[in-house]
Write an enzyme that holds these catalytic residues in place. Sequence first.
Site, short mmCIF file in Angstrom:
data_model
loop_
_atom_site.label_atom_id
_atom_site.label_comp_id
_atom_site.label_asym_id
_atom_site.label_seq_id
_atom_site.Cartn_x
_atom_site.Cartn_y
_atom_site.Cartn_z
N SER A 119 0.83 -1.20 0.00
CA SER A 119 0.00 0.00 0.00
C SER A 119 0.86 1.24 0.00
CB SER A 119 -0.92 0.02 1.23
OG SER A 119 -1.70 1.20 1.22
N LYS A 140 -4.53 -6.67 3.46
CA LYS A 140 -4.49 -5.57 2.48
C LYS A 140 -5.89 -5.26 1.96
CE LYS A 140 -2.75 -2.62 -0.52
NZ LYS A 140 -3.74 -2.42 -1.56
N HIS A 180 -7.57 -3.27 4.60
CA HIS A 180 -6.99 -1.93 4.54
C HIS A 180 -7.69 -1.09 3.48
CE1 HIS A 180 -4.37 0.90 2.36
NE2 HIS A 180 -3.78 1.15 3.51
N ASN A 181 -7.88 -1.67 2.30
CA ASN A 181 -8.53 -0.92 1.22
C ASN A 181 -9.99 -0.63 1.53
OD1 ASN A 181 -6.05 -1.32 0.03
ND2 ASN A 181 -6.89 -1.87 -1.96
N GLU A 191 -10.02 2.25 3.72
CA GLU A 191 -9.70 3.41 2.86
C GLU A 191 -10.96 3.94 2.19
OE1 GLU A 191 -7.56 3.72 -1.42
OE2 GLU A 191 -6.35 2.80 0.16
#
Length: 488
Positions: A137, A193, A196-197, A200
Amino acid sequence: MSEQPTPGSGVANIGVTGMAVMGSNLARNLASREGNTVAIHNRTTAKAHRVAEEHPEAGFVVAETMADFAASLARPRTAVIMVKAGAPTDAVINELTEVFEPGDIIVDGGNADFHDTIRREAELREKGFVFVGCGISGGEEGALKGPSLMPGGSAEGYRTLGPILETIAARAGEDDSPCVTHVGTDGAGHFVKMVHNGIEYADMQLIGEAYDLLRRVLGYEPAKIAEVFAEWNTGDLNSYLIEITAEVLRQTDPRGGDEPLIDKVLDAAGAKGTGSWTVQNALDLGVPVSGIAEAVFARSLSSDPERRAVGQKLPGPERSVWIEDPHVFINEVRDSLYAAKIIAYAQGFDEIVAGAKKYGWDINLGEIARIWRAGCIIRAGFLDQITAAYVEHPDLITLLEAPVFSEALTKAQQGWRRVVATAVYSGVPTPALSTSLAYYDALRSPRLPAALTQLQRDFFGAHTYRRIDDEGSFHTLWSADRSEVSEG
């Protein structure tokens, strides 16, 4: 001049195949660190040569074929794949296994579906290869200057790969620690990940809603709102996304004139899939990630080609709510944004916990917060507090239990409620802010209407219900005498 490989020379300690922007930037980052010699490869050979010619300081070893690529790497060979997720990644993996040997390490640095990573790791392990799915990232700049790295796979693979990743990762904290950790086995890195996105998505949607409120309720112009966001960036909301929001809102049209660029941009946001994956997997795991889901749906709605035609036919409120003290309202929007941000992270961490339990991963949540402090898109000052919360209270059921966050939510909630009410009365959509408040209220409610849901399901489908005063499942004979029977 770039160095050409000699079969069997093994001059490079790591290689990167896939020379699009992310791949080439990651290769440049690797090459800039002492001790690294980097081999590069691309399906279109000319692109690899062009990258080497444009960056002679990197001393890249250019491989024209996959066999040359393998020959240029010292054993155990380590190669990072930076190509499009899905079938293209599988194709490159297949090519590498034809020229690599058992014990060599293959790293997928793309935005892969973690289910694919689990499959690939198992298949390659059976053949003797070490496969690592690594979430990366930070975008193009992060890949070049220091990303947040989330590698999964075996401990064996991390022993070789970890020291290399530590050289290129972003660094944070007083100890300047690298933002990388061994997340867990097989697909754990890509799963984290993905989450995480998803966070986001929620973070960006919440910021957009805060902007919309200041613009439509207070009537502020983008440049003035930029000043507000810049001020917010000095406090609890300090983060990369708040920082760049101020920069974006200051920007005037590059084509000329004084009009804000934001007013020239189509209000339809795209998505690449990881936000949707986060929501889909949360549904499978039975974990509510309502803030993330609303952010994904908001992008879908914004891109609906029929939205404007339909919207013109739908009536709204006659006027916005009058704000007597704009300064107070701005502070309440700020507090609402911070509170909803906490909810988004808490929901994301809940999904990580559920995923780890289902797939057998040992994931350290404090470490995840630590490696997100720099390099990645959601990097924010309050991640230090999340790290500290998990260190101090490793058995937290939810992040919201941590005193620092429960106190912040207590402080914010009255203003948060006024902001959501103001948005409703003014006809300004705030799906993420609103659903985050609803989630908070659901958690704190001593009793939910789910009891009614149980009885409705039992009435029409004999699905049974549970009681608060007895063990087991029960069914009421709704179509008969309405007596209750035990179903075990």
